[in-house]
Design a protein around this motif. Structure first.
Motif, short mmCIF file in Angstrom:
data_model
loop_
_atom_site.label_atom_id
_atom_site.label_comp_id
_atom_site.label_asym_id
_atom_site.label_seq_id
_atom_site.Cartn_x
_atom_site.Cartn_y
_atom_site.Cartn_z
N UNK A 52 0.83 -1.11 -0.01
CA UNK A 52 -0.10 0.04 -0.05
C UNK A 52 0.92 1.30 0.00
N UNK A 53 2.05 0.95 -0.18
CA UNK A 53 3.24 2.26 -0.52
C UNK A 53 3.36 2.69 1.08
N UNK A 54 3.19 2.21 2.10
CA UNK A 54 3.31 2.76 3.52
C UNK A 54 4.69 1.79 4.21
N UNK A 55 5.71 1.57 3.37
CA UNK A 55 6.98 0.74 3.92
C UNK A 55 7.41 1.42 5.26
N UNK A 56 7.67 2.70 5.12
CA UNK A 56 8.31 3.45 6.27
C UNK A 56 7.46 3.29 7.51
N UNK A 57 6.15 3.45 7.18
CA UNK A 57 5.17 3.19 8.59
C UNK A 57 5.26 1.79 9.11
N UNK A 58 5.34 1.04 8.19
CA UNK A 58 5.06 -0.60 8.42
C UNK A 58 6.57 -0.97 9.31
N UNK A 59 7.80 -0.20 8.90
CA UNK A 59 9.07 -0.53 9.45
C UNK A 59 9.03 0.08 10.87
N UNK A 60 8.49 1.19 10.99
CA UNK A 60 8.31 2.03 12.27
C UNK A 60 7.57 1.31 13.51
N UNK A 61 6.51 0.51 12.82
CA UNK A 61 5.54 -0.29 13.68
C UNK A 61 6.21 -1.53 13.94
N UNK A 62 7.00 -2.02 13.21
CA UNK A 62 7.76 -3.34 13.26
C UNK A 62 8.80 -3.03 14.41
N UNK A 63 9.46 -1.98 14.29
CA UNK A 63 10.56 -1.41 15.35
C UNK A 63 9.94 -1.33 16.61
N UNK A 64 8.70 -0.91 16.87
CA UNK A 64 8.18 -0.66 18.07
C UNK A 64 7.82 -1.97 18.55
N UNK A 65 7.09 -2.92 17.71
CA UNK A 65 6.80 -4.36 18.06
C UNK A 65 8.31 -4.93 18.68
N UNK A 66 9.46 -4.63 17.96
CA UNK A 66 10.42 -5.30 18.77
C UNK A 66 11.07 -4.80 19.96
#
Length: 65
Positions: A1-15
């Motif tokens: 959906x073109x939100x790769x940056x947001x997805x990476x930030x969410x993954x970082x928060x999860x980690x």
């Protein structure tokens, strides 16, 4: 959906949230975490989401935290 940056930030928060629990996580979580990281490297965001939702959350929900 073109939100790769947001997805990476969410993954970082999860980690970041998982880090304090690492000693309590069962060893059988490691293959799932490796698969999630491999999916991220391939830009397979559905694979990342599925790994987190169906595997990691299932194991974490069994913890007494």
């Amino acid at each position: 959906m073109g939100k790769e940056g947001q997805a990476n930030e969410s993954l970082r928060e999860c980690i970041d949230l998982l880090t304090p629990m690492m000693q309590q996580l069962p060893p059988d979580i490691n293959p799932y975490l490796c698969a999630i990281l491999e999916a991220q490297e391939r830009h397979d965001w559905l694979g990342v989401a599925d790994g987190i939702e169906y595997e990691v959350l299932k194991l974490i929900s069994k913890l007494d935290v």
